[in-house]
Design a protein around this motif. Structure first.
Motif, PDB file in Angstrom:
ATOM      1  N   ALA A 105      36.643  41.878  35.316  1.00  0.00           N
ATOM      2  CA  ALA A 105      36.917  40.997  36.447  1.00  0.00           C
ATOM      3  C   ALA A 105      36.997  41.757  37.765  1.00  0.00           C
ATOM      4  N   ASP A 106      37.542  42.955  37.743  1.00  0.00           N
ATOM      5  CA  ASP A 106      37.697  43.750  38.954  1.00  0.00           C
ATOM      6  C   ASP A 106      36.334  44.038  39.586  1.00  0.00           C
ATOM      7  N   ARG A 107      35.388  44.473  38.769  1.00  0.00           N
ATOM      8  CA  ARG A 107      34.049  44.794  39.273  1.00  0.00           C
ATOM      9  C   ARG A 107      33.390  43.550  39.870  1.00  0.00           C
ATOM     10  N   LEU A 108      33.462  42.437  39.165  1.00  0.00           N
ATOM     11  CA  LEU A 108      32.824  41.218  39.644  1.00  0.00           C
ATOM     12  C   LEU A 108      33.488  40.673  40.907  1.00  0.00           C
ATOM     13  N   CYS A 109      34.801  40.721  40.942  1.00  0.00           N
ATOM     14  CA  CYS A 109      35.524  40.187  42.096  1.00  0.00           C
ATOM     15  C   CYS A 109      35.192  40.996  43.351  1.00  0.00           C
ATOM     16  N   ALA A 110      35.147  42.327  43.225  1.00  0.00           N
ATOM     17  CA  ALA A 110      34.790  43.170  44.365  1.00  0.00           C
ATOM     18  C   ALA A 110      33.388  42.839  44.855  1.00  0.00           C
ATOM     19  N   GLU A 111      32.476  42.627  43.930  1.00  0.00           N
ATOM     20  CA  GLU A 111      31.084  42.302  44.263  1.00  0.00           C
ATOM     21  C   GLU A 111      30.987  40.966  44.991  1.00  0.00           C
ATOM     22  N   LYS A 112      31.681  39.942  44.485  1.00  0.00           N
ATOM     23  CA  LYS A 112      31.604  38.610  45.089  1.00  0.00           C
ATOM     24  C   LYS A 112      32.284  38.576  46.458  1.00  0.00           C
ATOM     25  N   ARG A 113      33.380  39.267  46.589  1.00  0.00           N
ATOM     26  CA  ARG A 113      34.059  39.291  47.893  1.00  0.00           C
ATOM     27  C   ARG A 113      33.226  40.044  48.927  1.00  0.00           C
ATOM     28  N   ALA A 114      32.553  41.101  48.493  1.00  0.00           N
ATOM     29  CA  ALA A 114      31.683  41.849  49.409  1.00  0.00           C
ATOM     30  C   ALA A 114      30.530  40.968  49.900  1.00  0.00           C
ATOM     31  N   ALA A 115      30.126  40.011  49.053  1.00  0.00           N
ATOM     32  CA  ALA A 115      29.050  39.090  49.421  1.00  0.00           C
ATOM     33  C   ALA A 115      29.561  37.913  50.251  1.00  0.00           C
ATOM     34  N   GLY A 116      30.859  37.891  50.535  1.00  0.00           N
ATOM     35  CA  GLY A 116      31.436  36.850  51.370  1.00  0.00           C
ATOM     36  C   GLY A 116      31.861  35.596  50.637  1.00  0.00           C
ATOM     37  N   GLU A 117      31.899  35.656  49.314  1.00  0.00           N
ATOM     38  CA  GLU A 117      32.312  34.480  48.542  1.00  0.00           C
ATOM     39  C   GLU A 117      33.837  34.394  48.459  1.00  0.00           C
ATOM     40  N   ARG A 118      34.351  33.167  48.449  1.00  0.00           N
ATOM     41  CA  ARG A 118      35.790  32.960  48.288  1.00  0.00           C
ATOM     42  C   ARG A 118      36.118  32.922  46.795  1.00  0.00           C
ATOM     43  N   CYS A 119      37.189  33.580  46.431  1.00  0.00           N
ATOM     44  CA  CYS A 119      37.524  33.753  45.015  1.00  0.00           C
ATOM     45  C   CYS A 119      38.921  33.229  44.710  1.00  0.00           C
ATOM     46  N   VAL A 120      39.117  32.833  43.449  1.00  0.00           N
ATOM     47  CA  VAL A 120      40.432  32.411  42.970  1.00  0.00           C
ATOM     48  C   VAL A 120      40.578  32.865  41.526  1.00  0.00           C
ATOM     49  N   ALA A 121      41.792  33.267  41.162  1.00  0.00           N
ATOM     50  CA  ALA A 121      42.089  33.671  39.786  1.00  0.00           C
ATOM     51  C   ALA A 121      42.916  32.586  39.114  1.00  0.00           C
ATOM     52  N   ILE A 122      42.608  32.305  37.842  1.00  0.00           N
ATOM     53  CA  ILE A 122      43.363  31.334  37.054  1.00  0.00           C
ATOM     54  C   ILE A 122      43.791  32.004  35.752  1.00  0.00           C
ATOM     55  N   GLY A 123      45.069  31.906  35.444  1.00  0.00           N
ATOM     56  CA  GLY A 123      45.575  32.368  34.158  1.00  0.00           C
ATOM     57  C   GLY A 123      46.086  31.177  33.381  1.00  0.00           C
ATOM     58  N   THR A 124      45.803  31.125  32.086  1.00  0.00           N
ATOM     59  CA  THR A 124      46.287  29.998  31.284  1.00  0.00           C
ATOM     60  C   THR A 124      46.999  30.500  30.030  1.00  0.00           C
ATOM     61  N   TYR A 125      48.245  30.123  29.885  1.00  0.00           N
ATOM     62  CA  TYR A 125      49.111  30.538  28.778  1.00  0.00           C
ATOM     63  C   TYR A 125      48.896  29.598  27.597  1.00  0.00           C
ATOM     64  N   SER A 126      48.933  30.055  26.367  1.00  0.00           N
ATOM     65  CA  SER A 126      49.274  31.392  25.944  1.00  0.00           C
ATOM     66  C   SER A 126      48.002  32.118  25.500  1.00  0.00           C
TER      67      SER A 126
END
Length: 418
Positions: A105-126
């Motif tokens: 996720a870290d690699r992809l998120c850095a790539e998408k943010r560098a391209a100017g895309e807005r990002c959001v993280a979702i965690g779902t338990y359990s």
């Protein structure tokens, strides 16, 4: 959208929570990455679809399968969010799932943010690992975060008991909530509890639901698996009304087993009322529950666990659907929503009035009775199991994944607006 859903590729009911939602989001608007655990050996992994990429990753999660030592990194990460990124470069198969997921996720998120895309993280338990991962990614990249607690974490007794474990759950919950812009859970009691304990956090109900694609359209017969007819011919006496229960009972909530005891005892008192009925249990039963069924003086069978799609087809062939809940006020078990879509009248036997009984009253999809009512509840049970006209006010549309995807879309859009 970076979705940490460790159970996404499993066959259990929890997997359906986001699996059904995500596919109804607009692929022109969302690029979705789902970080899941590898499916069990021999199970087929779900393939990625338009706009959705699924990463089946190895590694243990916190829970009964992992030792306390193996869980330490995940638990520590709740307090030291940069910690798993230190292990990302050499994230081999022996690393915890948390490290594997965050490395990807870290690699992809850095790539998408560098391209100017807005990002959001979702965690779902359990498990808790998914919430910790979402909090870590959101903190590292300063993006918005939605934490979905599904069944909650500390509201009612979940997991192993003990003061130390309860204290730790509260601490970890507070840490993953701190990173969230929105907290969601399945039922009003759970959401009210989060509102009380975290008054500065936005909270919302994201109920479990049914995927309309899994069910035949009204007035159209499902294309049954050939095994359905074979099972019904073998298990159900000819000419009887079929009452079906699907999934686990006490293995999910120990207090629900008492509702099974009540069900059997109440019907044993008047076996004549069950002469034209057969009760079929499909799914895992505890040994004690099997003993309870052995003393039933009416026609009953226990089929054991079957694959989900076969279970859904059997569900649609039932005349009545039985729901057994216990003493948990927040209970809105996933099977209820599949029951709603299956179409048969639902009879709920419960220890308390809870989220499930409220949903039945709201939708007009069935009736509920409390074990505490004693003999009068037994009388009501026998009446409820008799044929009755369909409720003209039946409305289950709020629990469709299609409807809920629209709700999720609005929340995410509001979170990432520039």
């Amino acid at each position: 959208m970076f979705v940490f859903a460790a159970h996404h590729l499993s066959g259990n009911i929890a997997a359906q929570r986001f699996k059904g939602l995500l596919k109804y989001l607009d692929p022109a608007k969302y690029r979705i990455f789902v970080f899941a655990r590898e499916p069990a050996s021999g199970a087929a992994a779900a393939s990625s679809t338009a706009g959705i990429t699924i990463f089946p990753l190895p590694g243990h999660c916190v829970g009964s399968e992992s030792s306390a030592t193996a869980s330490l990194l995940t638990l520590a990460t709740a307090f030291l969010r940069p910690l798993p990124f230190l292990f990302a470069r050499d994230a081999g198969r022996e690393r915890p799932w948390l490290v594997q997921a965050l490395a990807a996720a870290d690699r992809l998120c850095a790539e998408k943010r560098a391209a100017g895309e807005r990002c959001v993280a979702i965690g779902t338990y359990s498990p808790i690992d998914a919430l910790v991962a979402a909090a870590s990614l959101a903190s590292r990249h300063r993006i918005d975060c939605l934490q979905d607690f599904r069944d909650g974490l500390v509201f009612e007794p979940l997991g192993k008991p003990g003061r130390l474990r309860t204290w730790m759950r509260k601490l970890i919950e507070a840490r993953v909530v701190a990173a969230a812009g929105l907290i969601t859970s399945v039922s009003p009691p759970l959401v009210a509890d989060f509102q009380r304990r975290y008054p500065r956090k936005a909270t919302a109900i994201l109920p479990n639901g049914y995927d309309p694609a899994d069910f035949a359209a009204p007035g159209r017969t499902a294309d049954d698996d050939p095994r359905v007819a074979a099972i019904l011919a073998r298990e159900v006496p000819t000419g009887t009304q079929l009452i079906g229960h699907f999934g686990r009972i006490g293995a999910s909530d120990g207090s629900a087993s008492r509702s099974l005891d009540f069900f059997v005892d109440a019907l044993n008192e008047f076996p004549a009322s069950m002469a034209d009925k057969h009760v079929m249990f499909v799914g895992e039963l505890t040994e004690a529950e099997r003993v309870t069924l052995e003393r039933a003086r009416f026609s009953v069978s226990a089929l054991g666990s079957v694959e989900r799609l076969l279970a859904l087809q059997l569900m649609q062939r039932c005349d009545k659907l039985l729901l057994l809940t216990g003493s948990r006020a927040s209970c809105a078990t996933g099977k209820l929503f599949e029951y709603l879509a299956a179409g048969a009248d639902i009879v709920c036997v419960s220890g308390v009035r809870n989220a499930a009984t409220a949903i039945l009253a709201e939708t007009g999809a069935g009736c509920s009775l409390l074990t505490s009512a004693g003999a009068s509840a037994g009388d009501a049970l026998r009446v409820a199991l008799s044929p009755r006209a369909a409720d003209a006010h039946r409305d289950i549309s709020p629990y469709s994944k299609l409807s809920q995807a629209g709700m999720l879309d609005r929340w995410i859009s509001d979170m990432v607006q520039p």
